[in-house]
Scaffold this active site. Sequence first.
Site, PDB file in Angstrom:
ATOM      1  N   SER A 161      35.708  49.434  64.786  1.00  0.00           N
ATOM      2  CA  SER A 161      35.150  49.692  63.456  1.00  0.00           C
ATOM      3  C   SER A 161      35.999  49.136  62.312  1.00  0.00           C
ATOM      4  O   SER A 161      35.524  49.025  61.190  1.00  0.00           O
ATOM      5  CB  SER A 161      34.959  51.196  63.244  1.00  0.00           C
ATOM      6  OG  SER A 161      36.206  51.856  63.153  1.00  0.00           O
ATOM      7  N   LYS A 163      39.708  54.691  58.667  1.00  0.00           N
ATOM      8  CA  LYS A 163      38.765  53.992  57.791  1.00  0.00           C
ATOM      9  C   LYS A 163      39.505  53.575  56.517  1.00  0.00           C
ATOM     10  O   LYS A 163      40.665  53.912  56.309  1.00  0.00           O
ATOM     11  CB  LYS A 163      37.571  54.882  57.422  1.00  0.00           C
ATOM     12  CG  LYS A 163      36.795  55.455  58.604  1.00  0.00           C
ATOM     13  CD  LYS A 163      36.068  54.405  59.414  1.00  0.00           C
ATOM     14  CE  LYS A 163      35.304  55.037  60.586  1.00  0.00           C
ATOM     15  NZ  LYS A 163      34.731  54.015  61.496  1.00  0.00           N
TER      16      LYS A 163
END
Length: 234
Positions: free
Chosen positions: A57, A125
């Site tokens: 990701s 993230k």
Amino acid sequence: MTSVPSASAADASSERRRSRRPARKPWPAWVHLILALVLVAVLRNFIAQSFYVPSGSMIPTLQVGDRMIVPKFGQTIEHGDIVVFDGTETFGGNPAPRFDSAIGKVVSGVGKVFGVDVNERDYVKRVIGMGGDHVVCCDANEAITVNGKALNERYLAPGMKPSMMPFDVVVPEGHLWLMGDNRSNSADSRAHLGDPGGGMVPVSDVIGEPVLRYWPLSRFDRITSTTSVPAADG
């Protein structure tokens, strides 16, 4: 008249006193083990922790299998920072405990003492929006804007769109809007817009910011994360 003992007699007396003292016994192995566990607990809870990247990701910034060091002190979260956070309550769907047996509960309790929560779900993230920010995707140039200011996301792979999914959110105070760099394959804040909390992650859930990738050795390097996203105007 009291005689003064000679130097040799005093030395002999001191040697006899020392010889009568019992020799110090080495600490048993279990004491060394406990001290080692306490040291690990202190390092993990207050100094730094190692994390493993399990998914793609954050490609190309972080690759699957990267291992990184995350300090737990002296860091201030800013726009563009890469952060590791506990997403159990937000991204993880607040799962039921996985250790329901008596032994499992003991293991879970001991783990928490040493900074290992067996039910914790950690994510990595990038910070796109902070408390009070108005984050929108996308403007006429297909750029994400924060408070009307377009982001120059140079960390995205060539040809990668900032987001295939439109959104228009205001980040509550004390929360973050987080997105992965691999926008076409990242279950980030966008994927949780319909969940309680709207995909916003409390700042208190942030564990820290990775500063060093130490494995694989071919990718050993500092992790720099604040140079690509300009701070948004409030």
